[in-house]
Design a protein around this motif. Structure first.
Motif, PDB file in Angstrom:
ATOM      1  N   LEU A 178      56.092  23.507  35.604  1.00 33.61           N
ATOM      2  CA  LEU A 178      55.342  23.467  36.854  1.00 33.61           C
ATOM      3  C   LEU A 178      54.340  24.619  36.831  1.00 33.61           C
ATOM      4  O   LEU A 178      54.728  25.788  36.680  1.00 33.61           O
ATOM      5  CB  LEU A 178      56.274  23.617  38.054  1.00 33.61           C
ATOM      6  CG  LEU A 178      55.599  23.907  39.413  1.00 33.61           C
ATOM      7  CD1 LEU A 178      54.672  22.771  39.809  1.00 33.61           C
ATOM      8  CD2 LEU A 178      56.649  24.176  40.489  1.00 33.61           C
ATOM      9  N   LEU A 179      53.060  24.301  36.972  1.00 34.36           N
ATOM     10  CA  LEU A 179      51.996  25.308  37.029  1.00 34.36           C
ATOM     11  C   LEU A 179      51.515  25.413  38.466  1.00 34.36           C
ATOM     12  O   LEU A 179      51.140  24.417  39.072  1.00 34.36           O
ATOM     13  CB  LEU A 179      50.849  24.901  36.107  1.00 34.36           C
ATOM     14  CG  LEU A 179      49.541  25.690  36.223  1.00 34.36           C
ATOM     15  CD1 LEU A 179      49.758  27.167  35.922  1.00 34.36           C
ATOM     16  CD2 LEU A 179      48.476  25.100  35.296  1.00 34.36           C
ATOM     17  N   VAL A 180      51.534  26.631  39.009  1.00 31.19           N
ATOM     18  CA  VAL A 180      51.103  26.859  40.393  1.00 31.19           C
ATOM     19  C   VAL A 180      49.764  27.598  40.374  1.00 31.19           C
ATOM     20  O   VAL A 180      49.670  28.736  39.905  1.00 31.19           O
ATOM     21  CB  VAL A 180      52.143  27.664  41.184  1.00 31.19           C
ATOM     22  CG1 VAL A 180      51.684  27.864  42.624  1.00 31.19           C
ATOM     23  CG2 VAL A 180      53.501  26.965  41.158  1.00 31.19           C
ATOM     24  N   THR A 181      48.721  26.926  40.870  1.00 31.22           N
ATOM     25  CA  THR A 181      47.377  27.522  40.897  1.00 31.22           C
ATOM     26  C   THR A 181      46.768  27.283  42.275  1.00 31.22           C
ATOM     27  O   THR A 181      45.941  26.394  42.452  1.00 31.22           O
ATOM     28  CB  THR A 181      46.470  26.906  39.806  1.00 31.22           C
ATOM     29  OG1 THR A 181      46.385  25.486  40.022  1.00 31.22           O
ATOM     30  CG2 THR A 181      47.019  27.154  38.434  1.00 31.22           C
ATOM     31  N   VAL A 182      47.175  28.089  43.234  1.00 28.91           N
ATOM     32  CA  VAL A 182      46.726  27.910  44.618  1.00 28.91           C
ATOM     33  C   VAL A 182      45.837  29.055  45.089  1.00 28.91           C
ATOM     34  O   VAL A 182      45.667  29.267  46.289  1.00 28.91           O
ATOM     35  CB  VAL A 182      47.935  27.748  45.565  1.00 28.91           C
ATOM     36  CG1 VAL A 182      48.675  26.460  45.278  1.00 28.91           C
ATOM     37  CG2 VAL A 182      48.879  28.946  45.459  1.00 28.91           C
ATOM     38  N   GLY A 183      45.260  29.781  44.148  1.00 30.92           N
ATOM     39  CA  GLY A 183      44.366  30.869  44.525  1.00 30.92           C
ATOM     40  C   GLY A 183      44.833  32.204  43.994  1.00 30.92           C
ATOM     41  O   GLY A 183      45.844  32.295  43.279  1.00 30.92           O
ATOM     42  N   ARG A 184      44.103  33.253  44.359  1.00 29.31           N
ATOM     43  CA  ARG A 184      44.401  34.590  43.876  1.00 29.31           C
ATOM     44  C   ARG A 184      44.427  35.577  45.036  1.00 29.31           C
ATOM     45  O   ARG A 184      43.757  35.383  46.050  1.00 29.31           O
ATOM     46  CB  ARG A 184      43.366  35.025  42.820  1.00 29.31           C
ATOM     47  CG  ARG A 184      43.339  34.093  41.608  1.00 29.31           C
ATOM     48  CD  ARG A 184      42.416  34.601  40.530  1.00 29.31           C
ATOM     49  NE  ARG A 184      42.873  35.858  39.955  1.00 29.31           N
ATOM     50  CZ  ARG A 184      43.782  35.963  38.992  1.00 29.31           C
ATOM     51  NH1 ARG A 184      44.350  34.884  38.491  1.00 29.31           N
ATOM     52  NH2 ARG A 184      44.120  37.147  38.528  1.00 29.31           N
ATOM     53  N   ARG A 185      45.212  36.632  44.860  1.00 31.24           N
ATOM     54  CA  ARG A 185      45.408  37.646  45.893  1.00 31.24           C
ATOM     55  C   ARG A 185      44.783  38.969  45.437  1.00 31.24           C
ATOM     56  O   ARG A 185      44.973  39.394  44.289  1.00 31.24           O
ATOM     57  CB  ARG A 185      46.905  37.830  46.136  1.00 31.24           C
ATOM     58  CG  ARG A 185      47.250  38.735  47.305  1.00 31.24           C
ATOM     59  CD  ARG A 185      48.763  38.941  47.390  1.00 31.24           C
ATOM     60  NE  ARG A 185      49.488  37.694  47.387  1.00 31.24           N
ATOM     61  CZ  ARG A 185      49.644  36.887  48.427  1.00 31.24           C
ATOM     62  NH1 ARG A 185      49.053  37.207  49.578  1.00 31.24           N
ATOM     63  NH2 ARG A 185      50.343  35.775  48.334  1.00 31.24           N
ATOM     64  N   PRO A 186      44.025  39.662  46.322  1.00 29.27           N
ATOM     65  CA  PRO A 186      43.392  40.924  45.909  1.00 29.27           C
ATOM     66  C   PRO A 186      44.415  42.017  45.635  1.00 29.27           C
ATOM     67  O   PRO A 186      45.408  42.155  46.359  1.00 29.27           O
ATOM     68  CB  PRO A 186      42.511  41.285  47.108  1.00 29.27           C
ATOM     69  CG  PRO A 186      43.152  40.597  48.278  1.00 29.27           C
ATOM     70  CD  PRO A 186      43.713  39.319  47.720  1.00 29.27           C
ATOM     71  N   ASN A 187      44.157  42.791  44.603  1.00 27.20           N
ATOM     72  CA  ASN A 187      45.041  43.912  44.251  1.00 27.20           C
ATOM     73  C   ASN A 187      44.652  45.157  45.043  1.00 27.20           C
ATOM     74  O   ASN A 187      44.103  46.127  44.516  1.00 27.20           O
ATOM     75  CB  ASN A 187      44.959  44.196  42.750  1.00 27.20           C
ATOM     76  CG  ASN A 187      45.569  43.088  41.915  1.00 27.20           C
ATOM     77  OD1 ASN A 187      46.546  42.460  42.308  1.00 27.20           O
ATOM     78  ND2 ASN A 187      44.984  42.831  40.757  1.00 27.20           N
ATOM     79  N   THR A 188      44.944  45.116  46.328  1.00 28.91           N
ATOM     80  CA  THR A 188      44.655  46.273  47.186  1.00 28.91           C
ATOM     81  C   THR A 188      45.935  46.862  47.761  1.00 28.91           C
ATOM     82  O   THR A 188      45.877  47.799  48.548  1.00 28.91           O
ATOM     83  CB  THR A 188      43.723  45.866  48.342  1.00 28.91           C
ATOM     84  OG1 THR A 188      44.275  44.725  49.022  1.00 28.91           O
ATOM     85  CG2 THR A 188      42.341  45.523  47.821  1.00 28.91           C
ATOM     86  N   ASP A 189      47.072  46.298  47.384  1.00 30.16           N
ATOM     87  CA  ASP A 189      48.355  46.851  47.829  1.00 30.16           C
ATOM     88  C   ASP A 189      48.919  47.721  46.703  1.00 30.16           C
ATOM     89  O   ASP A 189      48.201  48.145  45.811  1.00 30.16           O
ATOM     90  CB  ASP A 189      49.321  45.713  48.205  1.00 30.16           C
ATOM     91  CG  ASP A 189      49.389  44.635  47.127  1.00 30.16           C
ATOM     92  OD1 ASP A 189      48.742  44.788  46.068  1.00 30.16           O
ATOM     93  OD2 ASP A 189      50.076  43.614  47.341  1.00 30.16           O
ATOM     94  N   GLY A 190      50.182  47.997  46.738  1.00 29.94           N
ATOM     95  CA  GLY A 190      50.783  48.780  45.666  1.00 29.94           C
ATOM     96  C   GLY A 190      50.578  50.265  45.845  1.00 29.94           C
ATOM     97  O   GLY A 190      50.409  50.769  46.956  1.00 29.94           O
ATOM     98  N   GLU A 191      50.561  50.983  44.726  1.00 34.05           N
ATOM     99  CA  GLU A 191      50.585  52.444  44.741  1.00 34.05           C
ATOM    100  C   GLU A 191      49.206  53.094  44.675  1.00 34.05           C
ATOM    101  O   GLU A 191      49.097  54.299  44.461  1.00 34.05           O
ATOM    102  CB  GLU A 191      51.446  52.948  43.571  1.00 34.05           C
ATOM    103  CG  GLU A 191      52.907  52.486  43.651  1.00 34.05           C
ATOM    104  CD  GLU A 191      53.736  53.000  42.502  1.00 34.05           C
ATOM    105  OE1 GLU A 191      53.161  53.661  41.612  1.00 34.05           O
ATOM    106  OE2 GLU A 191      54.955  52.749  42.490  1.00 34.05           O
ATOM    107  N   LEU A 192      48.163  52.311  44.868  1.00 32.73           N
ATOM    108  CA  LEU A 192      46.820  52.882  44.799  1.00 32.73           C
ATOM    109  C   LEU A 192      46.583  53.898  45.916  1.00 32.73           C
ATOM    110  O   LEU A 192      45.847  54.872  45.738  1.00 32.73           O
ATOM    111  CB  LEU A 192      45.786  51.755  44.872  1.00 32.73           C
ATOM    112  CG  LEU A 192      44.310  52.117  44.669  1.00 32.73           C
ATOM    113  CD1 LEU A 192      44.097  52.818  43.325  1.00 32.73           C
ATOM    114  CD2 LEU A 192      43.448  50.873  44.759  1.00 32.73           C
TER     115      LEU A 192
END
Length: 474
Positions: free
Chosen positions: A268-282
């Motif tokens: 099963l391949l899930v390709t419903v978009g992308r999320r910005p990498n603005t969370d996490g430890e930045l």
């Protein structure tokens, strides 16, 4: 190494080494800045390592395989055409290595300092970069954030095992016999058709009423037709509900029009978009960076955030998540930092999908132009009227041009067909330069080439096409 906890001084800190970050670093260095670029992963980012480049390498291989099997129209017959997918993957990896090595050489040649590791803001003027071996602090005059995006993971379909994101789908060791794809956008459509050409049985589950939502339906209908022709099954207006996997396969339950369905496949391949990498430890919250409700960083017309000396580009700001958009923004912000009066103008950002046939668009669609208040003149010239397309036995598609009826100014173009990804560049240039239909029509295009279709389309919109019969004017 840093003595104690003192900070090193640099002009510009670039966070992220994708097609936004590394381009920004190079341009900033060219403009005389002392630049440090930081990335925890490989140079080139998702695009070069896990997206644009590897996917196009595999798509090219799939086209080669299909062409080898179907040369009858040219009098060519081949038997026992086979795929050694391990060698196909080796080819893809070689392409990626060559491209990323090239980026490393460009950064070195422009004297950009590279740090492989994490980055975390300490305050609005300092950041710490760290890995397993060192953790220096840097004081910067300006900063460009270009941390990119990652695939969206849906709770009912967590990545792992036989549930794949696009990253894993590009690295399968063998061609699967079957695959279910949730999401018929550009990533899902490209990878679906690629595997279908290799012989995989594909089932697409799309929530909207068409694959490739966002493109004109007269374009997407051609793609959908080819998908179905290759044996792919497409469910639109469908809702994926759950998945259950074993060590051999995965079963997906979904509904269409209230009717429950299920399908079992190898993956099963899930390709419903992308999320910005603005969370996490930045540490964006620590420096009070303003984000919108989707987690995107707010910027002005020069890429500047609410913190005047910190800029953001690429997938983490509003607009389409496209590598060439990020690279364009990168050059603008590097020039702004250097004191130039550059501004971001999105009117000529092309959108390209490497489906079969390829789809591309730039500027306004006919509907968008009318919504903007233009009195529109538009028309489509078919590939079937072009000598080069006919000699290639690939006459599916058209070039559409949208223009202002009063001035002839070119407002937009949509192309579906062979080499649409390359042909859209001429239309982008036309819009950027303020060209008219007459400019395109009077430009002599070499014969026989696909590029002639642009000239013919301009003549069609003007009312005097040569290689199709002009519609009668009311």
């Amino acid at each position: 190494m840093v003595v104690g906890d003192a900070s090193l001084d640099i002009d510009t800190l670039v966070i992220g080494a994708g097609p936004g970050g590394y381009v920004a670093a190079i341009r900033a260095a060219q403009l005389g800045q002392k630049v440090l670029i930081v990335d925890k992963s490989e140079l080139g980012g998702v695009c070069l390592n896990r997206g644009c480049i590897p996917s196009k390498a595999l798509i090219s291989a799939a086209h080669q395989f299909e062409a080898a099997q179907h040369g009858e129209a040219f009098g060519i017959t081949a038997e026992n055409v086979k795929v050694d997918f391990s060698k196909t993957q080796e080819f893809k990896s070689g392409v990626v290595k060559k491209m990323t090595s090239g980026v490393a050489g460009l950064l070195k040649g422009n004297k950009v300092e590279v740090f492989q590791g994490e980055c975390m803001f300490i305050n609005q003027n300092e950041a710490r970069v760290f890995n397993d071996h060192e953790s220096p602090r840097y004081r910067f005059k300006n900063c460009i954030i270009a941390t990119g995006s990652r695939p969206i993971e849906l709770k009912p379909f967590p990545f792992g095992g036989r549930i794949l994101s696009s990253t894993e789908a590009l690295n399968l060791p063998e061609i699967p016999k079957s695959m279910v794809v949730i999401g018929g956008g550009y990533i899902g459509a490209e990878l679906s058709q690629m595997y279908a050409k290799f012989g995989t049985k594909i089932t697409i589950i799309e929530g909207l009423d068409t694959v490739l939502p966002g493109f004109d339906k007269d374009m997407t209908s051609l793609v959908a037709k080819n998908m179905k022709k290759s044996g792919m099954e497409i469910f639109t207006n469908a809702k994926a509900e759950s998945a259950e996997q074993t060590d051999k396969d995965v079963t997906v339950k979904f509904s269409v029009g209230g009717e429950s369905k299920e399908v079992t496949a190898d993956y099963l391949l899930v390709t419903v978009g992308r999320r910005p990498n603005t969370d996490g430890e930045l540490g964006l919250d620590l420096i009070e960076m303003e984000l919108d409700e989707r987690g995107l960083i707010k910027i002005d017309h020069q890429g500047r955030t609410n913190i005047p000396h910190i800029f953001a580009i690429g997938d983490i700001v509003a607009g389409p998540a496209l590598a060439h958009k990020a690279s364009y923004e990168a050059k603008v912000v590097a020039e702004v930092i250097a004191g130039e009066s550059s501004v971001i103008d999105y009117k000529c950002v092309p959108a390209v999908v490497f489906t079969d046939p390829e789809c591309s668009s730039v500027g306004y669609t006919e509907t968008e132009a009318k919504e903007k208040g233009y009195k529109v003149s538009a028309g489509k010239f078919p590939y079937a009227g072009n000598g080069r397309a006919t000699s290639l036995n690939n006459t599916e598609g058209f070039v559409k041009i949208v223009a202002d009826e009063e001035t002839g100014l070119v407002l937009g173009s949509q192309i579906v067909g062979l080499e649409a990804s390359n042909m859209i560049a001429e239309m982008g240039l036309a819009i950027e330069m303020g060209a008219t239909l007459e400019d395109l029509a009077l430009t002599i295009h070499a014969h026989p080439t696909l590029g002639e279709i642009v000239m013919e389309a301009a003549e069609l919109v003007m009312g005097h096409p040569i290689h199709v019969i002009a519609p009668r004017k009311k």
